[in-house]
Write a protein that holds these residues in place. Sequence first.
Motif, PDB file in Angstrom:
ATOM      1  N   LYS A 208      43.347  41.543  40.133  1.00 34.86           N
ATOM      2  CA  LYS A 208      43.555  42.848  40.086  1.00 34.86           C
ATOM      3  C   LYS A 208      44.810  43.356  40.674  1.00 34.86           C
ATOM      4  O   LYS A 208      44.833  43.948  41.492  1.00 34.86           O
ATOM      5  CB  LYS A 208      42.591  43.480  40.630  1.00 34.86           C
ATOM      6  CG  LYS A 208      40.942  43.570  39.766  1.00 34.86           C
ATOM      7  CD  LYS A 208      40.236  44.522  40.237  1.00 34.86           C
ATOM      8  CE  LYS A 208      39.128  45.016  39.297  1.00 34.86           C
ATOM      9  NZ  LYS A 208      38.115  44.259  39.114  1.00 34.86           N
ATOM     10  N   GLN A 267      45.504  50.353  35.695  1.00 30.64           N
ATOM     11  CA  GLN A 267      44.582  51.086  36.660  1.00 30.64           C
ATOM     12  C   GLN A 267      44.765  50.656  38.049  1.00 30.64           C
ATOM     13  O   GLN A 267      44.985  49.164  38.239  1.00 30.64           O
ATOM     14  CB  GLN A 267      43.293  51.327  36.201  1.00 30.64           C
ATOM     15  CG  GLN A 267      42.976  51.731  34.858  1.00 30.64           C
ATOM     16  CD  GLN A 267      41.542  52.048  34.657  1.00 30.64           C
ATOM     17  OE1 GLN A 267      40.716  51.060  34.913  1.00 30.64           O
ATOM     18  NE2 GLN A 267      41.154  53.096  34.163  1.00 30.64           N
ATOM     19  N   TYR A 269      43.140  51.257  42.285  1.00 30.92           N
ATOM     20  CA  TYR A 269      41.817  51.593  42.975  1.00 30.92           C
ATOM     21  C   TYR A 269      41.935  52.371  44.135  1.00 30.92           C
ATOM     22  O   TYR A 269      42.800  52.078  45.091  1.00 30.92           O
ATOM     23  CB  TYR A 269      40.923  50.310  42.986  1.00 30.92           C
ATOM     24  CG  TYR A 269      40.772  49.638  41.500  1.00 30.92           C
ATOM     25  CD1 TYR A 269      39.812  50.052  40.675  1.00 30.92           C
ATOM     26  CD2 TYR A 269      41.645  48.710  41.248  1.00 30.92           C
ATOM     27  CE1 TYR A 269      39.836  49.260  39.595  1.00 30.92           C
ATOM     28  CE2 TYR A 269      41.616  48.152  39.773  1.00 30.92           C
ATOM     29  CZ  TYR A 269      40.676  48.569  39.275  1.00 30.92           C
ATOM     30  OH  TYR A 269      40.523  47.971  37.814  1.00 30.92           O
ATOM     31  N   ASP A 270      40.907  53.412  44.427  1.00 30.46           N
ATOM     32  CA  ASP A 270      41.133  53.884  45.731  1.00 30.46           C
ATOM     33  C   ASP A 270      40.037  52.993  46.567  1.00 30.46           C
ATOM     34  O   ASP A 270      39.501  52.149  46.257  1.00 30.46           O
ATOM     35  CB  ASP A 270      40.706  55.389  45.727  1.00 30.46           C
ATOM     36  CG  ASP A 270      39.047  55.664  45.046  1.00 30.46           C
ATOM     37  OD1 ASP A 270      38.312  54.841  45.209  1.00 30.46           O
ATOM     38  OD2 ASP A 270      39.017  56.647  44.388  1.00 30.46           O
ATOM     39  N   LYS A 271      39.711  53.416  48.095  1.00 26.46           N
ATOM     40  CA  LYS A 271      39.012  52.536  48.736  1.00 26.46           C
ATOM     41  C   LYS A 271      37.686  52.500  48.489  1.00 26.46           C
ATOM     42  O   LYS A 271      36.982  51.411  48.607  1.00 26.46           O
ATOM     43  CB  LYS A 271      38.960  53.296  50.223  1.00 26.46           C
ATOM     44  CG  LYS A 271      40.521  52.829  50.848  1.00 26.46           C
ATOM     45  CD  LYS A 271      40.277  52.813  52.419  1.00 26.46           C
ATOM     46  CE  LYS A 271      41.726  52.914  53.216  1.00 26.46           C
ATOM     47  NZ  LYS A 271      42.353  53.951  53.686  1.00 26.46           N
ATOM     48  N   ALA A 272      36.946  53.487  47.767  1.00 31.51           N
ATOM     49  CA  ALA A 272      35.753  53.639  47.256  1.00 31.51           C
ATOM     50  C   ALA A 272      35.836  52.547  46.004  1.00 31.51           C
ATOM     51  O   ALA A 272      34.572  52.678  45.429  1.00 31.51           O
ATOM     52  CB  ALA A 272      35.340  55.003  47.110  1.00 31.51           C
ATOM     53  N   GLY A 273      36.568  52.199  45.542  1.00 30.88           N
ATOM     54  CA  GLY A 273      36.676  51.471  44.094  1.00 30.88           C
ATOM     55  C   GLY A 273      36.857  52.058  42.956  1.00 30.88           C
ATOM     56  O   GLY A 273      36.518  51.337  41.874  1.00 30.88           O
ATOM     57  N   ASN A 274      37.199  53.340  42.963  1.00 31.34           N
ATOM     58  CA  ASN A 274      37.207  54.340  41.689  1.00 31.34           C
ATOM     59  C   ASN A 274      38.578  54.031  41.273  1.00 31.34           C
ATOM     60  O   ASN A 274      39.563  53.801  41.854  1.00 31.34           O
ATOM     61  CB  ASN A 274      37.271  55.709  42.190  1.00 31.34           C
ATOM     62  CG  ASN A 274      35.921  56.113  42.692  1.00 31.34           C
ATOM     63  OD1 ASN A 274      34.832  55.641  42.217  1.00 31.34           O
ATOM     64  ND2 ASN A 274      36.042  56.723  43.829  1.00 31.34           N
ATOM     65  N   ALA A 275      38.623  53.671  39.954  1.00 36.34           N
ATOM     66  CA  ALA A 275      39.801  53.358  39.279  1.00 36.34           C
ATOM     67  C   ALA A 275      40.670  54.562  38.943  1.00 36.34           C
ATOM     68  O   ALA A 275      40.291  55.756  38.707  1.00 36.34           O
ATOM     69  CB  ALA A 275      39.496  52.740  37.920  1.00 36.34           C
ATOM     70  N   HIS A 276      42.115  54.430  39.113  1.00 38.93           N
ATOM     71  CA  HIS A 276      43.005  55.616  38.696  1.00 38.93           C
ATOM     72  C   HIS A 276      44.237  55.036  37.891  1.00 38.93           C
ATOM     73  O   HIS A 276      44.869  53.936  38.046  1.00 38.93           O
ATOM     74  CB  HIS A 276      43.612  56.088  39.866  1.00 38.93           C
ATOM     75  CG  HIS A 276      42.687  56.704  40.998  1.00 38.93           C
ATOM     76  ND1 HIS A 276      42.290  58.100  40.986  1.00 38.93           N
ATOM     77  CD2 HIS A 276      41.764  56.323  41.952  1.00 38.93           C
ATOM     78  CE1 HIS A 276      41.336  58.161  41.859  1.00 38.93           C
ATOM     79  NE2 HIS A 276      40.959  57.016  42.507  1.00 38.93           N
TER      80      HIS A 276
END
Length: 408
Positions: A208, A267, A269-276
Motif C-alpha cells: 500500500k 487511494q 488512508y487516514d488513521k482510522a483506515g478510511n480510504a481517500h
Amino acid sequence: MTLLNENYLNLQGSYLFAEVARRTAAFKAAHPDAQVISLGIGDVSQPLVPAVVQALKKACDEMGRAETFRGYGPYEGYDFLRSAIAKHDYQARGMDIMAEEIFVSDGAKSDVANFQELFSSDARIALQDPVYPVYLDTNVMAGRSGVFSDGQFKRIVYLPCTAENNFKPALPAKPVDLIYLCSPNNPTGSVLTREDLEKWVNWALAHKAVILFDSAYEAFIRQPDLPHSIFEIAGARKCAVEFRSFSKTAGFTGTRCAYCVVPKELQIYDKAGNAHGVHDLWLRRQSTKFNGVPYIVQRGAEAVFSSEGQAQTRVVIDHYLANAKVILSSAKAAGLQAYGGENAPYVWLKTPKGCTSWEFFDMMLNKLQVVGTPGSGFGKAGEGYFRLTAFNTPQLTQAAADRLATLK
Ligand SMILES: *Cc1c(COP(=O)(O)O)cnc(C)c1O
C-alpha cells in the motif's frame, strides 16, 4: 520573536552548482584566454520549434482582442491541452488515462516538490541515490528526513544505484510509504525496463505504498521495448502518480509547462483506515494554492502534439541524443567507464580509480577546460562518478568530446 520552521536548518546546502560555478569562474579568471566548455548544464540550448512559436503568437493575439480574451483558466488546465495529453501520450500508446486525470502545471519541479504535502508528516520516504535533489529537499523541509549524519538522513531510505547493480534500485528492505523513481534517470542516464517497473508496482500494491514516477525524460527513449510511462504496467493506476514536463521534451525550460497524472483509483488512508482519493486531494490542493498556467503557454504546449510539432521536437531531441552518443564514445575512447547516454541526455562516468568526483572535476577543468557535475553532489552513492549532459550545441559538444578523447 518569530520562530522559523527549523526543518529548513536541516537542509544540506546545495553547494553543488554554486561550487561548480565558483571553481569555473576562478579558472576563467586565472586563464582569460581558455575556451571553457560546459557539459554541466541541465538546461536546453535549442530554441522553441516553429509550430510552438506560431501557436504562442496566435494565442497572444487572442489575448489582445475582447472577444477572445481569457482571464483565470481552470486550475487543472484547459480541456484542449488535457485532452491532447491524454490522447497522444497515453491513449495512443494503449494506456487508459483520461483527460480528467491530467493536471497541467508550471513545472514538474513544482509538482514533484508539492506532491508530498498530501502525505502524513511521518510518511517514510525511499529515494534513489544519486538523486534529483528536489525529492529529498522538499521532504527535509516537511520534516520527514530525520537528522543528518555521515552524509545521509536517518529517516530516509536510500536506494543506491551504482555500476554494481546496473544503476537499478533494489526494493526497500524496510517498509516505506512513498517511493520516488526517475526514469530515464537524472543523473545516471539509466532507464528502468518493463520488468523493473513491474517489480516496483507489485511491491507498492502489496505494501500500500505510492510511487511518484518522474518521467521528464521519456521523450529521449528510442529503444522500442523500454516503457515511457509507469501506466504501461498493470496495477499502476492503483499505486502511482506520474510527472512529465515540456521542459526537456520541447524546450519549455523558460516557457514553463508540465503536467502530472493522478489516476482516479489511487487511494491513501487516514488513521482510522478510511480510504481517500488522491485525485480529489490533489485537486483541492491545486485549487487552493495554484491559479493555473497561462492560456498562451498552454496553447504553445498543445502545439507540441500537432504533427508538425511532433516532427520538429523529435529532430531537436535527436540532436541531443546525437550529442550524448558523441560524449559516450569519446569517454570510452579515453578508457573511462561510461553509462547512460542512450535513451537519456545524461552520460554518467566512473572516475578513474582513487579519484573522487571533485578531483575529477578539477582535472577536467584544468586539463581539458570541460565542465561537468561531480556525482557526489547528487548523493553519497554518486561519489566516484561524474555527470556530463547532452544539452550543449552540437559544435561545442563535439569540441568537448574531442578533448575528452585525448585524456588517455
Ligand atoms: C528537468 C527535470 C524536470 C523538469 O522540471 P520543470 O520544472 O518541468 O522544468 C523534472 N524532473 C527532473 C528529474 C528533471 O531533471
